[in-house]
Scaffold this active site. Structure first.
Site, mmCIF file in Angstrom:
data_model
loop_
_atom_site.group_PDB
_atom_site.id
_atom_site.type_symbol
_atom_site.label_atom_id
_atom_site.label_comp_id
_atom_site.label_asym_id
_atom_site.label_seq_id
_atom_site.Cartn_x
_atom_site.Cartn_y
_atom_site.Cartn_z
ATOM 1 N N SER A 126 0.830 -1.210 0.000
ATOM 2 C CA SER A 126 0.000 0.000 0.000
ATOM 3 C C SER A 126 0.864 1.259 0.000
ATOM 4 O O SER A 126 0.649 2.173 -0.816
ATOM 5 C CB SER A 126 -0.902 0.017 1.237
ATOM 6 N N TYR A 152 -6.752 -4.122 -6.984
ATOM 7 C CA TYR A 152 -6.511 -3.778 -5.575
ATOM 8 C C TYR A 152 -5.055 -3.351 -5.463
ATOM 9 O O TYR A 152 -4.143 -4.161 -5.606
ATOM 10 C CB TYR A 152 -6.776 -4.984 -4.666
HETATM 11 C C1 LIG Z 1 -1.546 -6.302 -6.177
HETATM 12 C C2 LIG Z 1 -1.533 -5.750 -4.799
HETATM 13 N N1 LIG Z 1 -0.997 -4.528 -4.595
HETATM 14 C C3 LIG Z 1 -0.946 -3.980 -3.372
HETATM 15 C C4 LIG Z 1 -1.469 -4.633 -2.277
HETATM 16 C C5 LIG Z 1 -1.398 -4.010 -0.915
HETATM 17 O O1 LIG Z 1 -0.434 -4.682 -0.176
HETATM 18 P P1 LIG Z 1 -0.427 -4.557 1.438
HETATM 19 O O2 LIG Z 1 -1.743 -5.085 1.906
HETATM 20 O O3 LIG Z 1 0.732 -5.383 1.845
HETATM 21 O O4 LIG Z 1 -0.247 -3.142 1.759
HETATM 22 C C6 LIG Z 1 -2.056 -5.888 -2.452
HETATM 23 C C7 LIG Z 1 -2.674 -6.592 -1.312
HETATM 24 O O5 LIG Z 1 -3.400 -7.517 -1.455
HETATM 25 C C8 LIG Z 1 -2.079 -6.462 -3.735
HETATM 26 O O6 LIG Z 1 -2.630 -7.665 -3.952
#
Ligand SMILES: Cc1ncc(COP(=O)(O)O)c(C=O)c1O
Length: 443
Positions: A126, A152
């Site tokens: 994120s 996402y």
């Molecule tokens: C493709 C993708 N990007 C970003 C994220 C966000 O990662 P995090 O939850 O570790 O912050 C996710 C989480 O599922 C994801 O699948």
């Protein structure tokens, strides 16, 4: 749905977990919970987890892909131990440290040429995606972002702002243009992209893609699609950002998931499996972008040497243990077992994915009166009762997602599939013990 006596393997789980769940409910906020069953974990090894009732469960999720080397991998343990034994501070904000530098050097050596400039280190997918989007907007002066419906990209306001997952609707940026994810044919999506770019020339700075759209339902694009997207990005000065947080770093049998296509992104985003279970993420991009200015995107513990040491161990172990080969071979085996299962079990509508990123789409057709969503929720609950940890994804919440450790063995792959087979047939046959299933809403 009839109730049956629980099988021997699950006998004590429901009651044993009640205590931990009750205790948790009195201390831990639910805000971050995304729960599918009452699992309480006390330890783990390899591709297995130990529940607090002593049961050993096969882990086909690896905490959504984060435990990329499995649990308690010796390479991560010794790297973390060494980094903590003589700790080089806790951050790279105001001082340099060796594990962070070594990690950045390794990632640059492995990065695509266009992106191999500088590395930013964060905590999560994120914050990495948020940073990538912010710096691209600031450095290019272009506010617009293109991304896919169902994508996402994270759970912070800045990453939700350009995500297309249905769970994130209310916080989208006015500068976001979502385009449909292509399924059968790419043409209609390409027309939407062309139209968006033509209407606002010079407006879009970035196009965020997931090489496999994971939380949107483990969707693999049709052949030639990403290549066509890349041509449009290049022709219009738009940076192609490959969000490989979930399916990158070996999961698809190649180091970077974009390598499954004939493309080369300008910016690469890594997270989850990079730390092998410790919190660390990376944005890798050209120097002009990544050195846009200092003090632009930082949190105190960014560049933490302990997490960086763990990530260094992950990258090295992918090489030394030939985990690309393992992901490809065991992933192919798993895929074949599931395709065979689909031929016997009509509740499975599709099996898709690459390497150890696999989605199993379920359909309501085989089950009496259950929607696909309800069927899927019951199947993952039943699988948990029988000894397998899997969760579901998809904009219709009907895709069981497999992101097991890259170290998965053939034996564990086969054991997991046979549990899944029984879980589906128990639910479809109406003989699954519903347990506390009703308390778990998933997403
Ligand atoms: C493709 C993708 N990007 C970003 C994220 C966000 O990662 P995090 O939850 O570790 O912050 C996710 C989480 O599922 C994801 O699948």
């Amino acid at each position: 749905m009839t109730r049956c006596r629980p099988p021997a393997t699950e006998s004590s789980s429901a009651t044993a977990n009640v205590a931990l769940y009750q205790r948790e409910a009195h201390s831990v906020s639910k805000l971050a919970h995304l729960r599918f069953f009452p699992l309480a974990v006390t330890g783990g090894k390899g591709a297995t987890l130990r529940a607090d009732d002593g049961r050993i469960l096969i882990d086909f999720s690896a905490s959504w892909g984060a435990a990329s080397l499995g649990h308690s991998h010796p390479a991560i343990r010794s790297a973390v131990d060494a980094a903590l034994a003589d700790q080089a501070g806790a951050s790279y904000l105001s001082s340099a440290n060796l594990p962070a530098i070594e990690l950045a050097e390794m990632l640059l050596a492995l990065a695509p040429a266009r992106a191999a400039g500088r590395v930013w280190l964060g905590h999560s997918g994120s914050d990495a995606n948020e940073t990538a989007s912010r710096v691209i907007r600031a450095a290019t002066g272009r506010p617009g972002i293109l991304a896919f419906e169902g994508a996402y990209h994270g759970g912070t306001s800045g990453s939700m702002a350009f995500s297309g997952h249905p769970s994130q609707q209310e916080v989208r940026s006015p500068h976001l243009t979502l385009v449909p994810y292509p399924t059968a044919s790419a043409d209609s999506t390409l027309e939407v992209i062309d139209d968006a770019i033509k209407r606002k020339p010079g407006y879009f700075g970035a196009f965020f893609i997931e090489p496999i759209q994971s939380d949107g339902g483990v969707l693999v694009p049709p052949p030639g699609f990403f290549e066509a997207v890349q041509r449009r990005c290049r022709d219009n000065g738009i940076l192609l950002v490959s969000d490989e947080v979930k399916v990158g770093l070996g999961r698809t049998g190649v180091l970077h998931a974009f390598q499954n296509f004939d493309i080369e992104p300008d910016v690469l985003v890594l997270g989850k499996g990079l730390g092998g279970g410790l919190p660390i993420s990376a944005v890798i991009g050209p120097e002009w972008l990544m050195n846009h200015c200092a003090a632009f995107s930082f949190q105190t513990l960014h560049g933490n040497p302990v997490c960086a040491a763990a990530a260094g161990a992950v990258v090295r172990t992918i090489e030394t243990e030939k985990l690309l080969h393992n992901a490809s071979k065991v992933g192919g085996y798993l895929h074949r077992l599931l395709v065979d299962l689909a031929a016997r079990q009509s509740a499975i509508a599709d099996v898709r994915g690459i390497g150890l990123a696999i989605g199993i789409e379920l359909t309501h057709r085989a089950s009496d009166g259950l929607s696909a969503r309800e069927l899927t929720a019951r199947v993952v609950y039943r699988a948990y009762q029988l000894g397998l940890v899997v969760y579901y994804v998809g904009i219709s919440s009907n895709v069981v997602e497999l992101t097991p450790p890259l170290t998965l063995s053939y034996e564990d792959a086969a054991r997991g599939v046979s549990i899944l087979e029984r879980a589906i047939s128990d639910v479809v046959g109406g003989v699954a013990d519903e347990g506390e299933h009703g308390n778990f809403t998933g997403w």
